[in-house]
Design a protein around this motif. Structure first.
Motif, short mmCIF file in Angstrom:
data_model
loop_
_atom_site.label_atom_id
_atom_site.label_comp_id
_atom_site.label_asym_id
_atom_site.label_seq_id
_atom_site.Cartn_x
_atom_site.Cartn_y
_atom_site.Cartn_z
N THR A 78 0.80 -1.22 0.00
CA THR A 78 0.00 0.00 0.00
C THR A 78 0.84 1.27 0.00
N GLY A 79 2.14 1.15 0.20
CA GLY A 79 2.99 2.34 0.28
C GLY A 79 2.93 3.03 1.62
N ALA A 80 2.55 2.31 2.67
CA ALA A 80 2.49 2.89 4.01
C ALA A 80 3.91 3.07 4.55
N ALA A 95 2.79 1.11 13.28
CA ALA A 95 1.61 1.61 12.57
C ALA A 95 2.08 2.69 11.60
N ARG A 96 1.71 2.52 10.35
CA ARG A 96 2.20 3.44 9.31
C ARG A 96 1.04 3.99 8.49
N LEU A 97 1.21 5.23 8.03
CA LEU A 97 0.24 5.89 7.17
C LEU A 97 0.78 5.99 5.75
N LEU A 98 -0.13 6.16 4.80
CA LEU A 98 0.23 6.26 3.38
C LEU A 98 0.42 7.73 3.03
N PRO A 99 1.63 8.16 2.75
CA PRO A 99 1.85 9.60 2.49
C PRO A 99 1.08 10.11 1.28
N VAL A 123 2.19 13.22 13.48
CA VAL A 123 1.89 12.98 12.07
C VAL A 123 2.47 14.09 11.19
N LEU A 124 2.33 15.33 11.63
CA LEU A 124 2.85 16.44 10.83
C LEU A 124 4.37 16.36 10.70
N GLU A 125 5.04 15.95 11.76
CA GLU A 125 6.50 15.77 11.66
C GLU A 125 6.85 14.78 10.56
N GLN A 126 6.10 13.69 10.48
CA GLN A 126 6.37 12.67 9.46
C GLN A 126 6.09 13.19 8.06
N VAL A 127 5.00 13.90 7.91
CA VAL A 127 4.65 14.46 6.59
C VAL A 127 5.72 15.45 6.14
N ILE A 128 6.13 16.32 7.04
CA ILE A 128 7.14 17.34 6.69
C ILE A 128 8.48 16.70 6.42
N ALA A 129 8.84 15.70 7.21
CA ALA A 129 10.16 15.07 7.08
C ALA A 129 10.26 14.21 5.83
N HIS A 130 9.18 13.52 5.45
CA HIS A 130 9.31 12.46 4.45
C HIS A 130 8.48 12.67 3.19
N GLY A 410 -9.68 4.88 6.81
CA GLY A 410 -9.79 5.60 5.55
C GLY A 410 -8.63 5.33 4.63
N GLY A 411 -8.52 6.13 3.60
CA GLY A 411 -7.54 5.87 2.55
C GLY A 411 -6.10 6.02 2.96
N PHE A 412 -5.82 6.77 4.06
CA PHE A 412 -4.42 7.03 4.40
C PHE A 412 -3.82 5.98 5.32
N VAL A 413 -4.53 4.86 5.53
CA VAL A 413 -4.02 3.77 6.36
C VAL A 413 -4.36 2.46 5.64
N PRO A 414 -3.48 1.45 5.68
CA PRO A 414 -3.74 0.22 4.94
C PRO A 414 -5.04 -0.47 5.34
N ALA A 415 -5.39 -0.40 6.62
CA ALA A 415 -6.63 -0.96 7.15
C ALA A 415 -6.92 -0.21 8.44
N PRO A 416 -8.19 -0.12 8.85
CA PRO A 416 -8.47 0.55 10.14
C PRO A 416 -7.58 -0.01 11.24
N THR A 417 -6.93 0.91 11.96
CA THR A 417 -5.88 0.51 12.89
C THR A 417 -5.99 1.27 14.20
N LEU A 418 -5.86 0.54 15.30
CA LEU A 418 -5.76 1.15 16.63
C LEU A 418 -4.29 1.38 16.94
N VAL A 419 -3.95 2.60 17.32
CA VAL A 419 -2.54 3.01 17.39
C VAL A 419 -2.23 3.66 18.73
N LYS A 420 -1.05 3.36 19.27
CA LYS A 420 -0.46 4.13 20.34
C LYS A 420 0.58 5.04 19.70
#
Length: 438
Positions: A78-80, A95-99, A123-130, A410-420
């Motif tokens: 999925t490119g997560a 737990a990873r999101l799809l940029p 999340v914003l740190e990851q978006v800005i960094a990568h 939703g679309g920005f995660v491979p499957a609904p995910t519970l995250v810490k």
């Protein structure tokens, strides 16, 4: 996909193996009476690859917990790539999101104390960094003003990447910071009327005078408009002058004057621009900045320059109850961006404590959901209605989330995910005030 068994909880990823095909599936609901669980197939595993475009019907099949190797295959397929925390559902793992799926609108919510703002920073740190996606943050509580700093000891690829990013922080009245300003001259005529609280019908003479003075209001700084109006023989011009004085607009610190406007900084497309709205002396000045930025981006939408607009405490700008002319103009522009902005590369990320206080025309356009602790039954019921792709059973667990736990769907995660959520790499600008102790 029905299957029997009590070993799996709703929200779990499992392997379904009918002896011919091995497939990954998500368990979405459970009948507590019969123990039957239902779910959906995500993709088939073959030759060490997970193909999310392929699924196979089956009759009888063995169901087993997903393992970390299968999760890695899912992330790869999925490119997560944006690691934001740890998966709370067995077998755990990152737990990873799809940029690339931040090209859809995102709704982020959690009640006070849920860790919403801190987690959003992760999340914003990851978006800005990568990614190369520029981010503009409307920051009413100064929570993100230190996004350009790193915590002591922050290490790793994300920290290294953040050090190289161009992060601008615009603040109203902070020594040493670039000023946060708007330029009245550059605002569309209808937005100028909103700032002046002019109604085209109720204030028809003054509004008509504004239309005929369009050139004056486009070339003359607001501080120099008043003498021109006072020296005019036209009664409507005199009334416009009184309106400017009575509203106190000339004393607002928001006007750019010789400084650069926020729109000019954003036009340079730094990696991130933080607009510290909280430092203004009146709420209307926050709205003026928001309106000027949103208008400029919308008016230049045909340039199709991608941008992620992060609206923290979105109920301040998007509430159906807002009724001042400037607030209405901001909300209507956001509704327009929510409905039509996606194809122009204008993508929203809306964060709020109370979903019920955000205009439904905006929520309904969001394809990504981040839900933290939320105890309000009204809000949870509304979320289940708007976000049908999020399993109802997982939304229902929200009141029992601990601080820093979230459901991503939703679309920005491979499957609904519970995250810490992970720890922040940068300091949080605003923190809770502690109780004084003797």
């Amino acid at each position: 996909m029905p299957t029997e068994g009590n070993a799996f909880v709703v929200g779990s990823l499992v392997i379904v193996d009918d002896g011919v095909h091995r497939q990954v599936a998500l368990l979405e609901s459970r009948d507590e009476t019969t123990g039957t669980v239902r779910g959906r197939l995500i993709g088939a595993i073959a030759d060490g690859v997970l193909d999310t475009r392929t699924s196979h019907a089956f009759g009888e099949a063995a169901v087993s917990p997903v393992d970390l190797d299968a999760l890695d295959l899912l992330h790869a397929a999925t490119g997560a790539a944006l690691e934001v925390g740890g998966d709370l559902t067995p077998p755990g793992g990152p737990a990873r999101l799809l940029p690339h799926r931040f090209n859809r609108h995102t709704f982020w919510c959690g009640q006070s104390g849920s860790g919403k703002t801190y987690a959003l920073g992760v999340v914003l740190e990851q978006v800005i960094a990568h990614t190369a996606l520029p981010v503009v943050i409307f920051d009413p509580n100064s929570d993100f003003v230190r996004l350009g700093e790193l915590n002591p000891g922050a290490t790793g690829p994300s920290a290294d990447a953040l050090r190289e990013r161009d992060i601008r922080v615009l603040r109203p009245n902070t020594a040493g910071a670039e000023p946060l300003r708007a330029r009245f001259l550059d605002m569309p005529i209808m937005s100028k009327a909103a700032v002046l609280e002019l109604d085209p019908v109720a204030d028809r003479e003054e509004f008509n005078a504004l239309l005929h003075l369009r050139e004056l209001f486009e070339v003359t700084d607001i501080a120099n408009i008043l003498p021109t109006l006072h020296n005019s023989d036209e009664p409507a011009h005199q009334r416009l002058a009184l309106r400017l004085e009575n509203l106190g607009l000339l004393g607002w610190e928001v006007w750019a004057g010789l400084n650069r406007a926020a729109t000019e900084v954003i036009d340079e497309r730094p990696d991130a621009t933080v607009l510290d709205l909280g430092g203004f002396s009146t709420p209307e000045q926050q709205l003026v900045v928001a309106l000027s930025v949103l208008d400029e981006l919308w008016n230049r939408r045909e340039e199709r320059r991608p941008l992620l607009l992060v609206i923290d405490e979105a109920h301040n700008l998007c509430s159906p109850q807002l009724d001042s002319p400037t607030a209405v103009a901001v909300r209507e522009r956001l509704i327009q961006i929510a409905a039509e902005g996606r194809k122009f590369g204008l993508w929203l990320l809306l964060s709020t404590q109370r979903p019920s206080k955000v205009h439904p025309g905006i929520i309904s356009q969001c394809d990504n959901l981040a839900l933290m602790k939320m105890s309000s039954p009204v809000d949870l019921e509304g979320l289940a209605t708007y976000f049908g792709y999020a399993p109802t059973a997982l939304i229902a667990r929200s009141p029992w989330f601990r601080q820093g736990e979230a459901l991503f769907a939703g679309g920005f995660v491979p499957a609904p995910t519970l995250v810490k959520m992970n720890a922040r790499l940068t300091p949080e600008g605003g923190t809770d005030v502690s109780v004084p102790m003797r």
